[in-house]
Design an enzyme around this catalytic site. Structure first.
Site, PDB file in Angstrom:
ATOM      1  N   ASN A  42       0.828  -1.214   0.000  1.00  0.00           N
ATOM      2  CA  ASN A  42       0.000   0.000   0.000  1.00  0.00           C
ATOM      3  C   ASN A  42       0.863   1.264   0.000  1.00  0.00           C
ATOM      4  O   ASN A  42       0.370   2.360   0.250  1.00  0.00           O
ATOM      5  CB  ASN A  42      -0.915   0.009   1.226  1.00  0.00           C
ATOM      6  CG  ASN A  42      -1.830  -1.194   1.245  1.00  0.00           C
ATOM      7  OD1 ASN A  42      -2.463  -1.505   0.247  1.00  0.00           O
ATOM      8  ND2 ASN A  42      -1.885  -1.888   2.368  1.00  0.00           N
ATOM      9  N   HIS A 128     -14.473  -2.935   6.393  1.00  0.00           N
ATOM     10  CA  HIS A 128     -13.249  -3.588   6.865  1.00  0.00           C
ATOM     11  C   HIS A 128     -13.453  -4.266   8.219  1.00  0.00           C
ATOM     12  O   HIS A 128     -14.284  -3.848   9.020  1.00  0.00           O
ATOM     13  CB  HIS A 128     -12.147  -2.526   6.986  1.00  0.00           C
ATOM     14  CG  HIS A 128     -10.793  -3.095   7.247  1.00  0.00           C
ATOM     15  ND1 HIS A 128     -10.219  -3.115   8.496  1.00  0.00           N
ATOM     16  CD2 HIS A 128      -9.904  -3.674   6.410  1.00  0.00           C
ATOM     17  CE1 HIS A 128      -9.024  -3.677   8.417  1.00  0.00           C
ATOM     18  NE2 HIS A 128      -8.802  -4.020   7.162  1.00  0.00           N
ATOM     19  N   GLU A 172     -16.622   3.187   3.127  1.00  0.00           N
ATOM     20  CA  GLU A 172     -15.195   3.397   2.864  1.00  0.00           C
ATOM     21  C   GLU A 172     -15.031   4.259   1.625  1.00  0.00           C
ATOM     22  O   GLU A 172     -15.776   4.086   0.652  1.00  0.00           O
ATOM     23  CB  GLU A 172     -14.480   2.052   2.667  1.00  0.00           C
ATOM     24  CG  GLU A 172     -14.396   1.283   3.966  1.00  0.00           C
ATOM     25  CD  GLU A 172     -13.718  -0.079   3.843  1.00  0.00           C
ATOM     26  OE1 GLU A 172     -13.019  -0.329   2.845  1.00  0.00           O
ATOM     27  OE2 GLU A 172     -13.903  -0.885   4.772  1.00  0.00           O
ATOM     28  N   SER A 176     -11.158  -1.699   0.286  1.00  0.00           N
ATOM     29  CA  SER A 176      -9.781  -2.181   0.350  1.00  0.00           C
ATOM     30  C   SER A 176      -9.509  -3.401  -0.512  1.00  0.00           C
ATOM     31  O   SER A 176      -8.384  -3.608  -0.940  1.00  0.00           O
ATOM     32  CB  SER A 176      -9.415  -2.484   1.804  1.00  0.00           C
ATOM     33  OG  SER A 176     -10.290  -3.437   2.347  1.00  0.00           O
ATOM     34  N   HIS A 204      -7.626   3.988   2.228  1.00  0.00           N
ATOM     35  CA  HIS A 204      -6.978   3.835   0.915  1.00  0.00           C
ATOM     36  C   HIS A 204      -7.176   5.041   0.005  1.00  0.00           C
ATOM     37  O   HIS A 204      -6.582   5.099  -1.071  1.00  0.00           O
ATOM     38  CB  HIS A 204      -7.472   2.557   0.219  1.00  0.00           C
ATOM     39  CG  HIS A 204      -7.075   1.328   0.959  1.00  0.00           C
ATOM     40  ND1 HIS A 204      -5.858   0.704   0.760  1.00  0.00           N
ATOM     41  CD2 HIS A 204      -7.701   0.620   1.934  1.00  0.00           C
ATOM     42  CE1 HIS A 204      -5.764  -0.327   1.570  1.00  0.00           C
ATOM     43  NE2 HIS A 204      -6.869  -0.408   2.294  1.00  0.00           N
ATOM     44  N   LYS A 235      -0.787   3.124   4.959  1.00  0.00           N
ATOM     45  CA  LYS A 235      -0.885   2.910   3.495  1.00  0.00           C
ATOM     46  C   LYS A 235       0.057   3.885   2.789  1.00  0.00           C
ATOM     47  O   LYS A 235       1.233   3.621   2.713  1.00  0.00           O
ATOM     48  CB  LYS A 235      -2.337   3.082   3.012  1.00  0.00           C
ATOM     49  CG  LYS A 235      -3.376   2.435   3.900  1.00  0.00           C
ATOM     50  CD  LYS A 235      -3.314   0.938   3.902  1.00  0.00           C
ATOM     51  CE  LYS A 235      -4.387   0.376   4.819  1.00  0.00           C
ATOM     52  NZ  LYS A 235      -4.145  -1.004   5.194  1.00  0.00           N
TER      53      LYS A 235
HETATM   54  N1  PMP Z   1      -9.510   0.299   7.254  1.00  0.00           N
HETATM   55  C1  PMP Z   1      -9.233  -0.214   6.050  1.00  0.00           C
HETATM   56  C2  PMP Z   1     -10.199  -0.012   4.929  1.00  0.00           C
HETATM   57  C3  PMP Z   1      -8.047  -0.927   5.836  1.00  0.00           C
HETATM   58  O1  PMP Z   1      -7.775  -1.452   4.631  1.00  0.00           O
HETATM   59  C4  PMP Z   1      -7.151  -1.091   6.923  1.00  0.00           C
HETATM   60  C5  PMP Z   1      -5.846  -1.829   6.748  1.00  0.00           C
HETATM   61  N2  PMP Z   1      -5.968  -3.074   6.143  1.00  0.00           N
HETATM   62  C6  PMP Z   1      -7.492  -0.549   8.162  1.00  0.00           C
HETATM   63  C7  PMP Z   1      -8.662   0.137   8.283  1.00  0.00           C
HETATM   64  C8  PMP Z   1      -6.591  -0.736   9.353  1.00  0.00           C
HETATM   65  O2  PMP Z   1      -5.461   0.070   9.259  1.00  0.00           O
HETATM   66  P1  PMP Z   1      -4.086  -0.304   9.984  1.00  0.00           P
HETATM   67  O3  PMP Z   1      -3.366  -1.287   9.123  1.00  0.00           O
HETATM   68  O4  PMP Z   1      -3.385   1.011  10.059  1.00  0.00           O
HETATM   69  O5  PMP Z   1      -4.389  -0.837  11.335  1.00  0.00           O
END
Ligand code: PMP
Length: 393
Positions: A42, A128, A172, A176, A204, A235
Protein backbone atom coordinates in the site's frame (compact mmCIF):
# COMPACT_ATOMS: atom_id res chain seq x y z
CA UNK A 1 -2.17 -30.11 4.88
CA UNK A 2 -0.64 -29.40 1.48
CA UNK A 3 -2.53 -26.11 1.41
CA UNK A 4 -1.24 -25.21 4.84
CA UNK A 5 2.33 -26.00 3.76
CA UNK A 6 2.01 -24.04 0.53
CA UNK A 7 0.35 -21.11 2.21
CA UNK A 8 3.07 -21.00 4.85
CA UNK A 9 5.48 -20.31 2.02
CA UNK A 10 3.17 -18.05 0.11
CA UNK A 11 2.27 -15.82 3.02
CA UNK A 12 4.81 -14.09 5.23
CA UNK A 13 7.58 -14.20 2.66
CA UNK A 14 10.57 -12.63 4.36
CA UNK A 15 11.44 -9.27 2.84
CA UNK A 16 15.05 -8.36 3.59
CA UNK A 17 15.26 -4.90 2.06
CA UNK A 18 13.53 -1.53 2.22
CA UNK A 19 9.92 -1.45 0.99
CA UNK A 20 10.33 -0.08 -2.51
CA UNK A 21 9.19 -0.83 -6.06
CA UNK A 22 11.72 -3.64 -6.00
CA UNK A 23 12.34 -5.66 -2.85
CA UNK A 24 14.74 -8.42 -1.90
CA UNK A 25 13.00 -11.54 -0.64
CA UNK A 26 14.39 -14.63 1.08
CA UNK A 27 12.89 -17.10 -1.40
CA UNK A 28 11.09 -19.83 0.57
CA UNK A 29 11.40 -22.23 -2.37
CA UNK A 30 15.13 -21.94 -3.11
CA UNK A 31 16.44 -20.54 0.17
CA UNK A 32 18.27 -17.86 -1.81
CA UNK A 33 17.77 -14.11 -1.88
CA UNK A 34 16.13 -12.68 -4.95
CA UNK A 35 14.77 -9.40 -6.23
CA UNK A 36 11.05 -9.14 -6.83
CA UNK A 37 8.83 -6.40 -8.20
CA UNK A 38 6.46 -5.27 -5.48
CA UNK A 39 2.80 -5.26 -6.52
CA UNK A 40 1.43 -6.08 -3.09
CA UNK A 41 2.11 -2.96 -1.05
CA UNK A 42 0.00 0.00 0.00
CA UNK A 43 3.09 2.19 -0.39
CA UNK A 44 1.18 3.79 -3.28
CA UNK A 45 3.38 6.87 -3.68
CA UNK A 46 6.72 5.33 -2.76
CA UNK A 47 7.08 7.25 0.51
CA UNK A 48 8.31 4.21 2.50
CA UNK A 49 11.88 4.71 1.33
CA UNK A 50 11.80 8.34 0.24
CA UNK A 51 15.15 10.00 1.09
CA UNK A 52 13.53 13.11 2.61
CA UNK A 53 11.16 11.03 4.76
CA UNK A 54 14.04 8.83 5.90
CA UNK A 55 16.14 11.86 6.76
CA UNK A 56 13.36 13.47 8.80
CA UNK A 57 12.77 10.24 10.71
CA UNK A 58 16.51 9.86 11.38
CA UNK A 59 16.82 13.44 12.60
CA UNK A 60 13.85 12.89 14.90
CA UNK A 61 15.50 9.86 16.47
CA UNK A 62 18.54 12.01 17.19
CA UNK A 63 16.32 14.57 18.89
CA UNK A 64 13.57 12.50 20.53
CA UNK A 65 14.93 8.93 20.71
CA UNK A 66 12.89 6.04 19.35
CA UNK A 67 9.66 6.25 21.33
CA UNK A 68 7.69 7.80 24.15
CA UNK A 69 6.74 4.83 26.30
CA UNK A 70 3.24 5.95 27.14
CA UNK A 71 -0.24 6.96 26.03
CA UNK A 72 -1.22 10.46 24.84
CA UNK A 73 -3.07 11.48 27.97
CA UNK A 74 -0.01 10.90 30.14
CA UNK A 75 3.50 11.26 28.75
CA UNK A 76 2.95 10.29 25.11
CA UNK A 77 2.00 13.61 23.55
CA UNK A 78 4.84 15.60 21.97
CA UNK A 79 4.84 18.74 19.86
CA UNK A 80 5.16 16.46 16.84
CA UNK A 81 1.95 14.65 17.77
CA UNK A 82 0.09 17.94 18.02
CA UNK A 83 1.55 19.20 14.74
CA UNK A 84 0.50 15.99 13.05
CA UNK A 85 -3.06 16.28 14.38
CA UNK A 86 -3.23 19.81 12.99
CA UNK A 87 -1.80 18.76 9.65
CA UNK A 88 -4.29 15.89 9.32
CA UNK A 89 -7.21 18.18 10.21
CA UNK A 90 -6.11 20.80 7.70
CA UNK A 91 -5.60 18.15 5.00
CA UNK A 92 -9.07 16.71 5.55
CA UNK A 93 -10.80 20.07 5.83
CA UNK A 94 -11.83 19.27 9.43
CA UNK A 95 -11.59 21.32 12.63
CA UNK A 96 -9.45 18.85 14.55
CA UNK A 97 -8.01 15.35 14.53
CA UNK A 98 -6.97 12.68 17.02
CA UNK A 99 -4.23 10.06 16.58
CA UNK A 100 -4.39 6.33 17.27
CA UNK A 101 -1.60 3.71 17.43
CA UNK A 102 -3.06 1.97 14.33
CA UNK A 103 -5.84 2.47 11.80
CA UNK A 104 -7.49 -0.61 13.27
CA UNK A 105 -7.67 1.10 16.65
CA UNK A 106 -8.92 4.30 15.03
CA UNK A 107 -11.97 2.40 13.78
CA UNK A 108 -12.47 0.68 17.14
CA UNK A 109 -12.24 3.99 18.99
CA UNK A 110 -14.39 5.90 16.53
CA UNK A 111 -17.31 3.47 16.71
CA UNK A 112 -17.16 2.50 20.35
CA UNK A 113 -16.53 6.11 21.35
CA UNK A 114 -19.24 7.79 19.33
CA UNK A 115 -22.12 5.35 19.42
CA UNK A 116 -24.17 4.02 22.31
CA UNK A 117 -27.27 2.03 23.25
CA UNK A 118 -30.28 3.35 21.37
CA UNK A 119 -28.22 4.38 18.33
CA UNK A 120 -28.18 2.54 15.00
CA UNK A 121 -25.12 2.03 12.76
CA UNK A 122 -25.81 1.23 9.09
CA UNK A 123 -22.76 0.10 7.15
CA UNK A 124 -21.70 -1.24 3.78
CA UNK A 125 -21.46 -5.02 3.49
CA UNK A 126 -17.79 -4.77 2.49
CA UNK A 127 -16.73 -2.81 5.58
CA UNK A 128 -13.25 -3.59 6.86
CA UNK A 129 -12.73 -6.05 9.72
CA UNK A 130 -11.70 -3.21 12.05
CA UNK A 131 -15.06 -1.51 11.49
CA UNK A 132 -16.91 -4.76 12.15
CA UNK A 133 -14.83 -5.37 15.28
CA UNK A 134 -15.67 -1.85 16.43
CA UNK A 135 -19.34 -2.79 16.24
CA UNK A 136 -18.69 -5.57 18.75
CA UNK A 137 -17.63 -2.94 21.28
CA UNK A 138 -20.78 -0.83 21.16
CA UNK A 139 -24.26 -1.38 22.49
CA UNK A 140 -25.68 0.44 19.47
CA UNK A 141 -27.60 -1.64 16.98
CA UNK A 142 -26.15 -2.31 13.55
CA UNK A 143 -27.35 -3.45 10.12
CA UNK A 144 -25.52 -3.83 6.86
CA UNK A 145 -26.66 -2.79 3.41
CA UNK A 146 -25.54 -4.38 0.12
CA UNK A 147 -22.29 -3.05 -1.25
CA UNK A 148 -22.90 0.50 -2.51
CA UNK A 149 -26.67 -0.13 -2.49
CA UNK A 150 -27.88 3.36 -1.59
CA UNK A 151 -31.49 2.32 -2.16
CA UNK A 152 -31.11 -0.25 0.63
CA UNK A 153 -29.38 2.32 2.82
CA UNK A 154 -32.23 4.77 2.33
CA UNK A 155 -34.78 2.09 3.24
CA UNK A 156 -32.85 1.22 6.39
CA UNK A 157 -32.55 4.89 7.37
CA UNK A 158 -36.32 5.29 7.04
CA UNK A 159 -37.00 2.07 8.87
CA UNK A 160 -34.77 2.66 11.90
CA UNK A 161 -35.06 6.45 12.30
CA UNK A 162 -38.22 6.37 14.45
CA UNK A 163 -36.76 3.97 17.01
CA UNK A 164 -33.15 5.27 17.12
CA UNK A 165 -31.59 8.12 19.06
CA UNK A 166 -28.82 8.79 16.59
CA UNK A 167 -28.26 7.20 13.17
CA UNK A 168 -24.73 6.56 11.88
CA UNK A 169 -23.68 5.49 8.40
CA UNK A 170 -20.30 3.82 7.77
CA UNK A 171 -18.71 3.52 4.32
CA UNK A 172 -15.20 3.40 2.86
CA UNK A 173 -13.79 6.00 0.48
CA UNK A 174 -11.97 3.26 -1.45
CA UNK A 175 -12.90 -0.36 -0.70
CA UNK A 176 -9.78 -2.18 0.35
CA UNK A 177 -10.24 -5.46 -1.51
CA UNK A 178 -11.93 -4.37 -4.75
CA UNK A 179 -10.57 -0.84 -5.04
CA UNK A 180 -13.93 0.62 -6.04
CA UNK A 181 -15.29 3.83 -4.51
CA UNK A 182 -18.32 4.76 -2.43
CA UNK A 183 -20.31 7.50 -4.22
CA UNK A 184 -19.68 9.98 -1.43
CA UNK A 185 -21.51 12.90 -3.05
CA UNK A 186 -24.78 10.96 -3.06
CA UNK A 187 -24.11 9.49 0.38
CA UNK A 188 -23.38 12.91 1.93
CA UNK A 189 -26.63 14.15 0.45
CA UNK A 190 -28.61 11.15 1.71
CA UNK A 191 -27.18 11.43 5.24
CA UNK A 192 -27.96 15.15 5.32
CA UNK A 193 -31.55 14.57 4.25
CA UNK A 194 -32.07 11.82 6.81
CA UNK A 195 -30.12 13.46 9.64
CA UNK A 196 -27.54 10.65 9.91
CA UNK A 197 -23.90 11.05 10.97
CA UNK A 198 -21.58 9.94 8.16
CA UNK A 199 -18.34 8.08 9.02
CA UNK A 200 -15.93 7.46 6.14
CA UNK A 201 -12.98 5.08 6.38
CA UNK A 202 -10.55 6.72 3.95
CA UNK A 203 -7.62 4.38 4.63
CA UNK A 204 -6.98 3.83 0.92
CA UNK A 205 -8.23 7.17 -0.42
CA UNK A 206 -5.94 9.35 1.68
CA UNK A 207 -2.93 10.51 -0.33
CA UNK A 208 -4.33 8.95 -3.49
CA UNK A 209 -7.74 10.32 -4.45
CA UNK A 210 -8.81 13.89 -5.16
CA UNK A 211 -6.82 17.10 -5.43
CA UNK A 212 -3.27 16.60 -3.99
CA UNK A 213 -4.47 13.23 -2.79
CA UNK A 214 -6.69 14.85 -0.16
CA UNK A 215 -8.94 11.83 -0.23
CA UNK A 216 -12.17 10.37 -1.49
CA UNK A 217 -14.28 13.32 -0.28
CA UNK A 218 -12.17 15.68 -2.37
CA UNK A 219 -12.55 13.34 -5.36
CA UNK A 220 -16.34 13.66 -5.09
CA UNK A 221 -16.30 17.41 -4.36
CA UNK A 222 -17.63 17.01 -0.81
CA UNK A 223 -14.50 17.93 1.14
CA UNK A 224 -15.34 19.18 4.64
CA UNK A 225 -18.86 17.70 4.39
CA UNK A 226 -18.11 14.27 5.84
CA UNK A 227 -18.91 14.30 9.57
CA UNK A 228 -16.18 11.88 10.66
CA UNK A 229 -13.23 10.74 8.55
CA UNK A 230 -11.02 7.90 9.70
CA UNK A 231 -7.70 7.06 8.08
CA UNK A 232 -4.42 5.34 8.59
CA UNK A 233 -0.70 6.09 8.25
CA UNK A 234 -0.02 2.51 7.17
CA UNK A 235 -0.89 2.91 3.50
CA UNK A 236 0.39 5.96 1.60
CA UNK A 237 2.59 7.04 4.51
CA UNK A 238 3.78 3.44 4.92
CA UNK A 239 4.47 3.63 8.64
CA UNK A 240 1.83 2.84 11.28
CA UNK A 241 -0.85 4.76 13.12
CA UNK A 242 -4.32 6.02 12.44
CA UNK A 243 -6.45 9.12 12.81
CA UNK A 244 -9.98 10.42 13.09
CA UNK A 245 -10.72 13.92 11.76
CA UNK A 246 -13.96 15.71 12.66
CA UNK A 247 -15.38 18.78 14.41
CA UNK A 248 -13.70 20.01 17.61
CA UNK A 249 -16.47 18.72 19.94
CA UNK A 250 -16.32 15.23 18.41
CA UNK A 251 -12.53 15.06 18.66
CA UNK A 252 -12.49 16.41 22.24
CA UNK A 253 -15.08 13.79 23.15
CA UNK A 254 -13.07 10.99 21.54
CA UNK A 255 -9.96 11.98 23.52
CA UNK A 256 -11.78 10.70 26.62
CA UNK A 257 -14.22 8.14 25.25
CA UNK A 258 -12.16 6.32 22.61
CA UNK A 259 -10.61 3.65 24.77
CA UNK A 260 -8.25 2.41 22.03
CA UNK A 261 -6.75 5.94 22.11
CA UNK A 262 -6.68 6.49 25.85
CA UNK A 263 -5.40 3.09 26.94
CA UNK A 264 -2.73 2.50 24.30
CA UNK A 265 0.73 4.01 23.80
CA UNK A 266 1.18 6.78 21.24
CA UNK A 267 2.92 6.34 17.92
CA UNK A 268 6.58 7.18 18.30
CA UNK A 269 7.79 10.71 17.45
CA UNK A 270 9.84 9.31 14.56
CA UNK A 271 6.66 7.86 13.08
CA UNK A 272 4.88 11.21 13.55
CA UNK A 273 7.85 12.90 11.86
CA UNK A 274 7.77 10.43 8.97
CA UNK A 275 4.06 11.17 8.40
CA UNK A 276 4.65 14.93 8.62
CA UNK A 277 7.45 14.53 6.08
CA UNK A 278 5.07 12.48 3.93
CA UNK A 279 2.61 15.39 3.98
CA UNK A 280 5.45 17.68 2.83
CA UNK A 281 6.15 15.33 -0.07
CA UNK A 282 2.45 15.30 -1.01
CA UNK A 283 2.56 19.08 -1.06
CA UNK A 284 5.88 19.63 -2.81
CA UNK A 285 5.92 16.65 -5.18
CA UNK A 286 2.39 16.58 -6.61
CA UNK A 287 3.86 14.75 -9.58
CA UNK A 288 3.83 11.56 -7.49
CA UNK A 289 0.04 11.44 -7.44
CA UNK A 290 0.07 12.31 -11.14
CA UNK A 291 2.53 9.49 -11.90
CA UNK A 292 0.34 7.05 -10.01
CA UNK A 293 -2.66 8.14 -12.05
CA UNK A 294 -0.80 7.88 -15.32
CA UNK A 295 0.34 4.37 -14.31
CA UNK A 296 -3.30 3.48 -13.64
CA UNK A 297 -4.29 4.76 -17.09
CA UNK A 298 -1.47 2.83 -18.76
CA UNK A 299 -2.23 -0.39 -16.85
CA UNK A 300 -5.91 -0.07 -17.66
CA UNK A 301 -5.25 0.32 -21.38
CA UNK A 302 -2.77 -2.59 -21.41
CA UNK A 303 -5.30 -4.79 -19.60
CA UNK A 304 -7.92 -3.85 -22.13
CA UNK A 305 -5.61 -5.13 -24.88
CA UNK A 306 -5.70 -8.56 -23.28
CA UNK A 307 -9.46 -8.49 -22.89
CA UNK A 308 -9.76 -7.34 -19.27
CA UNK A 309 -11.93 -4.35 -18.55
CA UNK A 310 -10.78 -3.06 -15.17
CA UNK A 311 -12.26 -0.20 -13.20
CA UNK A 312 -8.99 1.08 -11.69
CA UNK A 313 -10.46 4.21 -10.19
CA UNK A 314 -7.95 3.51 -7.40
CA UNK A 315 -4.54 1.72 -7.36
CA UNK A 316 -6.16 -1.54 -6.23
CA UNK A 317 -6.86 -4.19 -8.86
CA UNK A 318 -8.63 -7.44 -7.99
CA UNK A 319 -7.67 -10.28 -10.33
CA UNK A 320 -10.33 -12.86 -9.72
CA UNK A 321 -9.29 -16.48 -10.02
CA UNK A 322 -11.86 -19.01 -11.28
CA UNK A 323 -13.05 -21.28 -8.51
CA UNK A 324 -11.81 -24.30 -10.48
CA UNK A 325 -8.24 -22.97 -10.60
CA UNK A 326 -5.77 -23.72 -7.80
CA UNK A 327 -5.03 -20.29 -6.40
CA UNK A 328 -1.83 -21.52 -4.75
CA UNK A 329 -0.29 -22.72 -7.98
CA UNK A 330 -1.25 -19.43 -9.60
CA UNK A 331 0.47 -17.68 -6.71
CA UNK A 332 3.58 -19.75 -7.36
CA UNK A 333 3.53 -18.65 -11.00
CA UNK A 334 3.53 -14.98 -9.99
CA UNK A 335 6.27 -15.70 -7.47
CA UNK A 336 8.46 -17.49 -10.00
CA UNK A 337 7.97 -14.62 -12.44
CA UNK A 338 9.45 -12.32 -9.78
CA UNK A 339 6.15 -10.55 -9.16
CA UNK A 340 5.16 -10.04 -5.52
CA UNK A 341 1.36 -10.12 -5.31
CA UNK A 342 -1.00 -11.11 -2.51
CA UNK A 343 -3.49 -13.95 -2.73
CA UNK A 344 -6.78 -13.41 -0.95
CA UNK A 345 -8.34 -16.80 -0.33
CA UNK A 346 -11.08 -18.51 1.62
CA UNK A 347 -12.01 -17.83 4.43
CA UNK A 348 -10.98 -14.16 4.00
CA UNK A 349 -13.33 -14.15 0.99
CA UNK A 350 -15.84 -16.78 -0.19
CA UNK A 351 -14.14 -19.47 -2.36
CA UNK A 352 -15.80 -18.16 -5.52
CA UNK A 353 -14.31 -14.74 -4.78
CA UNK A 354 -10.69 -15.90 -4.50
CA UNK A 355 -8.42 -13.34 -6.05
CA UNK A 356 -5.10 -11.58 -6.15
CA UNK A 357 -5.08 -8.13 -4.69
CA UNK A 358 -2.67 -6.23 -6.87
CA UNK A 359 -1.66 -2.68 -6.06
CA UNK A 360 0.11 -0.15 -8.21
CA UNK A 361 2.58 2.50 -7.15
CA UNK A 362 3.73 5.84 -8.53
CA UNK A 363 7.25 4.44 -8.70
CA UNK A 364 6.45 1.56 -11.06
CA UNK A 365 7.78 1.98 -14.58
CA UNK A 366 5.87 1.04 -17.72
CA UNK A 367 8.31 -1.85 -18.14
CA UNK A 368 7.31 -3.09 -14.64
CA UNK A 369 3.65 -2.94 -15.60
CA UNK A 370 4.38 -4.74 -18.87
CA UNK A 371 5.89 -7.64 -16.92
CA UNK A 372 2.79 -7.83 -14.74
CA UNK A 373 0.40 -7.68 -17.69
CA UNK A 374 2.38 -10.40 -19.54
CA UNK A 375 1.98 -12.75 -16.57
CA UNK A 376 -1.72 -11.96 -16.20
CA UNK A 377 -2.18 -12.49 -19.95
CA UNK A 378 -0.60 -15.95 -19.74
CA UNK A 379 -2.84 -16.98 -16.86
CA UNK A 380 -6.06 -15.57 -18.23
CA UNK A 381 -5.39 -17.16 -21.66
CA UNK A 382 -5.01 -20.56 -19.98
CA UNK A 383 -8.24 -20.08 -18.00
CA UNK A 384 -10.05 -19.08 -21.18
CA UNK A 385 -8.62 -22.06 -23.10
CA UNK A 386 -9.85 -24.32 -20.29
CA UNK A 387 -13.28 -22.74 -20.61
CA UNK A 388 -13.27 -21.12 -17.19
CA UNK A 389 -13.85 -17.50 -16.59
CA UNK A 390 -11.09 -15.39 -15.09
CA UNK A 391 -13.33 -12.60 -13.94
CA UNK A 392 -11.68 -9.34 -13.09
CA UNK A 393 -12.80 -6.11 -11.60
N1 PMP B 1 -9.51 0.30 7.25
C1 PMP B 1 -9.23 -0.21 6.05
C2 PMP B 1 -10.20 -0.01 4.93
C3 PMP B 1 -8.05 -0.93 5.84
O1 PMP B 1 -7.78 -1.45 4.63
C4 PMP B 1 -7.15 -1.09 6.92
C5 PMP B 1 -5.85 -1.83 6.75
N2 PMP B 1 -5.97 -3.07 6.14
C6 PMP B 1 -7.49 -0.55 8.16
C7 PMP B 1 -8.66 0.14 8.28
C8 PMP B 1 -6.59 -0.74 9.35
O2 PMP B 1 -5.46 0.07 9.26
P1 PMP B 1 -4.09 -0.30 9.98
O3 PMP B 1 -3.37 -1.29 9.12
O4 PMP B 1 -3.38 1.01 10.06
O5 PMP B 1 -4.39 -0.84 11.33
Amino acid sequence: ERQAAVSRQLFMREVVSAADREVVVADPYTGRRRKMLMFGSNNYLGLANHPYVRERAERTIAEYGVGVGGPPLLNGYTGLHRRLEERVAEYKGAEDAILFPTGYQANLGMISGLTQAGDMVLHDALSHASFLDGLQLTRAGHREFGHNRLDELEDLLDRYAPESNEMFVGVEGVYSMDGDLAPLDAIVDLCRRKGAVLMVDDAHGTGVMGAQGRGAASHFGVEGQVDVTMGTFSKVFSVTGGFVAASKPIISYLRFFARSHMFSASISPMVAAAVLAGFDVLEFEPERVERLRSNLRYFRSELRKIGIDADLSSPIFALRVPVTADVFSVARRFHDAGLFVNAVVFPAVPAHEQRFRISLMATHTHADLDRLVACIDELVSEWRAAGVNGVSK
